[in-house]
Enzyme design. Structure first.
Site, PDB file in Angstrom:
ATOM      1  N   HIS A   1       9.160   3.692   8.467  1.00 43.65           N
ATOM      2  CA  HIS A   1       9.450   2.712   9.378  1.00 43.65           C
ATOM      3  C   HIS A   1       7.733   3.368  10.851  1.00 43.65           C
ATOM      4  O   HIS A   1       7.558   4.273  10.814  1.00 43.65           O
ATOM      5  CB  HIS A   1       9.863   2.823  10.467  1.00 43.65           C
ATOM      6  CG  HIS A   1      10.344   1.290  11.784  1.00 43.65           C
ATOM      7  ND1 HIS A   1      10.368   0.005  11.492  1.00 43.65           N
ATOM      8  CD2 HIS A   1      10.257   1.706  12.899  1.00 43.65           C
ATOM      9  CE1 HIS A   1      10.773  -0.597  12.723  1.00 43.65           C
ATOM     10  NE2 HIS A   1      10.116   0.279  13.699  1.00 43.65           N
TER      11      HIS A   1
ATOM     12  N   MET B   1      10.367  -6.486   4.216  1.00 49.24           N
ATOM     13  CA  MET B   1      10.504  -7.120   5.671  1.00 49.24           C
ATOM     14  C   MET B   1      11.654  -8.181   5.685  1.00 49.24           C
ATOM     15  O   MET B   1      12.051  -9.670   6.076  1.00 49.24           O
ATOM     16  CB  MET B   1       9.124  -8.335   6.069  1.00 49.24           C
ATOM     17  CG  MET B   1       7.506  -7.054   6.220  1.00 49.24           C
ATOM     18  SD  MET B   1       8.328  -5.329   7.131  1.00 49.24           S
ATOM     19  CE  MET B   1       7.624  -6.212   8.964  1.00 49.24           C
TER      20      MET B   1
ATOM     21  N   SER C   1       8.100   7.273  10.801  1.00 53.09           N
ATOM     22  CA  SER C   1       9.290   7.377  10.164  1.00 53.09           C
ATOM     23  C   SER C   1       9.405   6.943   8.943  1.00 53.09           C
ATOM     24  O   SER C   1       9.042   5.989   8.400  1.00 53.09           O
ATOM     25  CB  SER C   1      10.068   7.821  11.251  1.00 53.09           C
ATOM     26  OG  SER C   1      10.117   7.641  12.551  1.00 53.09           O
TER      27      SER C   1
ATOM     28  N   SER D   1       1.166  -1.764  -0.166  1.00 54.29           N
ATOM     29  CA  SER D   1       0.546  -0.193  -0.119  1.00 54.29           C
ATOM     30  C   SER D   1       0.650   0.944  -0.109  1.00 54.29           C
ATOM     31  O   SER D   1       0.084   2.567  -0.551  1.00 54.29           O
ATOM     32  CB  SER D   1      -0.574   0.323   1.422  1.00 54.29           C
ATOM     33  OG  SER D   1      -0.450  -0.067   2.174  1.00 54.29           O
TER      34      SER D   1
ATOM     35  N   ASP E   1      16.764   0.022  11.365  1.00 55.06           N
ATOM     36  CA  ASP E   1      16.066   1.036  11.637  1.00 55.06           C
ATOM     37  C   ASP E   1      16.417   2.494  12.390  1.00 55.06           C
ATOM     38  O   ASP E   1      15.577   3.188  12.836  1.00 55.06           O
ATOM     39  CB  ASP E   1      14.938   0.834  12.649  1.00 55.06           C
ATOM     40  CG  ASP E   1      14.100  -0.543  11.722  1.00 55.06           C
ATOM     41  OD1 ASP E   1      14.506  -0.208  10.779  1.00 55.06           O
ATOM     42  OD2 ASP E   1      13.426  -0.860  12.227  1.00 55.06           O
TER      43      ASP E   1
ATOM     44  N   ASN F   1      13.506   4.457   4.005  1.00 52.35           N
ATOM     45  CA  ASN F   1      12.991   2.880   4.132  1.00 52.35           C
ATOM     46  C   ASN F   1      12.086   3.880   5.345  1.00 52.35           C
ATOM     47  O   ASN F   1      11.597   5.147   5.942  1.00 52.35           O
ATOM     48  CB  ASN F   1      13.307   2.766   5.436  1.00 52.35           C
ATOM     49  CG  ASN F   1      12.474   1.427   6.195  1.00 52.35           C
ATOM     50  OD1 ASN F   1      11.896   0.733   5.548  1.00 52.35           O
ATOM     51  ND2 ASN F   1      12.651   1.068   7.573  1.00 52.35           N
TER      52      ASN F   1
ATOM     53  N   THR G   1      20.225   3.239   7.378  1.00 46.30           N
ATOM     54  CA  THR G   1      22.270   2.827   7.570  1.00 46.30           C
ATOM     55  C   THR G   1      22.543   1.789   7.889  1.00 46.30           C
ATOM     56  O   THR G   1      21.270   0.578   7.968  1.00 46.30           O
ATOM     57  CB  THR G   1      22.904   3.488   8.575  1.00 46.30           C
ATOM     58  OG1 THR G   1      21.789   3.826   9.438  1.00 46.30           O
ATOM     59  CG2 THR G   1      22.750   5.019   7.795  1.00 46.30           C
TER      60      THR G   1
ATOM     61  N   GLU H   1      23.366   0.274  10.563  1.00 45.56           N
ATOM     62  CA  GLU H   1      22.269  -0.478  12.364  1.00 45.56           C
ATOM     63  C   GLU H   1      20.841   0.193  11.479  1.00 45.56           C
ATOM     64  O   GLU H   1      20.296   0.427  11.228  1.00 45.56           O
ATOM     65  CB  GLU H   1      22.664   0.563  12.960  1.00 45.56           C
ATOM     66  CG  GLU H   1      22.016   0.323  14.020  1.00 45.56           C
ATOM     67  CD  GLU H   1      23.592  -1.225  14.793  1.00 45.56           C
ATOM     68  OE1 GLU H   1      23.381  -1.240  15.777  1.00 45.56           O
ATOM     69  OE2 GLU H   1      24.370  -0.513  14.286  1.00 45.56           O
TER      70      GLU H   1
END
Ligand code: GAR
Length: 190
Positions: free
Chosen positions: A110, A91, A137, A14, A146, A108, A142, A144
């Protein structure tokens, strides 16, 4: 020149569809040229095909390690002449094999107010913590999880009686507005 965007999905897509719709606006600074999934049955692939967008599957189950999968995915993405990658419900935990080549050009979305609730089950964790608000957000990817710099956020209230499902639905409405706006901001800046 509109920036060429590839979207990575694993599911319903979506958010990908929201980006596709936004990109139909004449002065939107990006166009969605490729939709790639790690799952053959991702519902978003059908939507992309219906929209006339090229789709591709790189099945993570065909690879022994995360690094081998990421290398195969990156190899495909490199053939698409992309300026930006937008992860939209993708995912998979990504390794540096995929992330480093797209540093500063991979986004991304989140479903939390980062830096709160990285990882999974974000809405249930926000409810369990007694938070009064939740949100989403858009951030740069990067190495690490999220953790990259936040580009934009949207907030919603957590209401009495909310479940993870009712809260997710309220946040998703905001995701569909936030991601196109954040992608436009990045595309204009490149
Ligand atoms: C969205 O809520 C997105 O924020 C979340 O998955 C959903 C995908 O929905 N992403 C993550 O949890 C990433 N860790 P969609 O396939 O309908 O866009």
């Amino acid at each position: 020149m509109k920036k060429r965007v590839g979207v990575l999905i694993s599911g319903g897509g979506s958010n990908m569809y929201a980006l596709v719709q936004a990109a139909k606006i004449a002065d939107y600074p990006a166009k969605i040229v490729s939709v790639v999934s790690n799952k053959q049955d991702a519902g978003g692939l059908k939507i992309a095909t219906r929209e006339g967008i090229a789709t591709h599957v790189v099945n993570h189950k065909d690879y022994a390690t995360r690094e081998e999968f990421d290398a195969a995915l990156n190899a495909y993405l490199q053939t698409q002449n992309l300026d930006i990658i937008a992860c939209a419900g993708f995912m998979r935990i990504m390794t540096t094999v995929l992330i480093i080549p797209w540093a500063g050009r991979m986004l991304n979305i989140h479903p939390s107010l980062l830096p709160l609730y990285k990882g999974l089950h974000t809405h249930q964790r926000a409810i369990d913590a007694g938070d009064k608000e939740a949100g989403c957000s858009v951030h740069y990817v990067t190495p690490e999880l999220d953790d990259g710099p936040v580009i934009a956020q949207a907030r919603v209230p957590i209401l009495n009686g909310d479940t993870a499902e009712t809260l997710a639905a309220r946040v998703l409405i905001e995701e569909h507005k936030l991601y196109p706006a954040a992608l436009a901001k990045v595309a204009r800046g490149l």
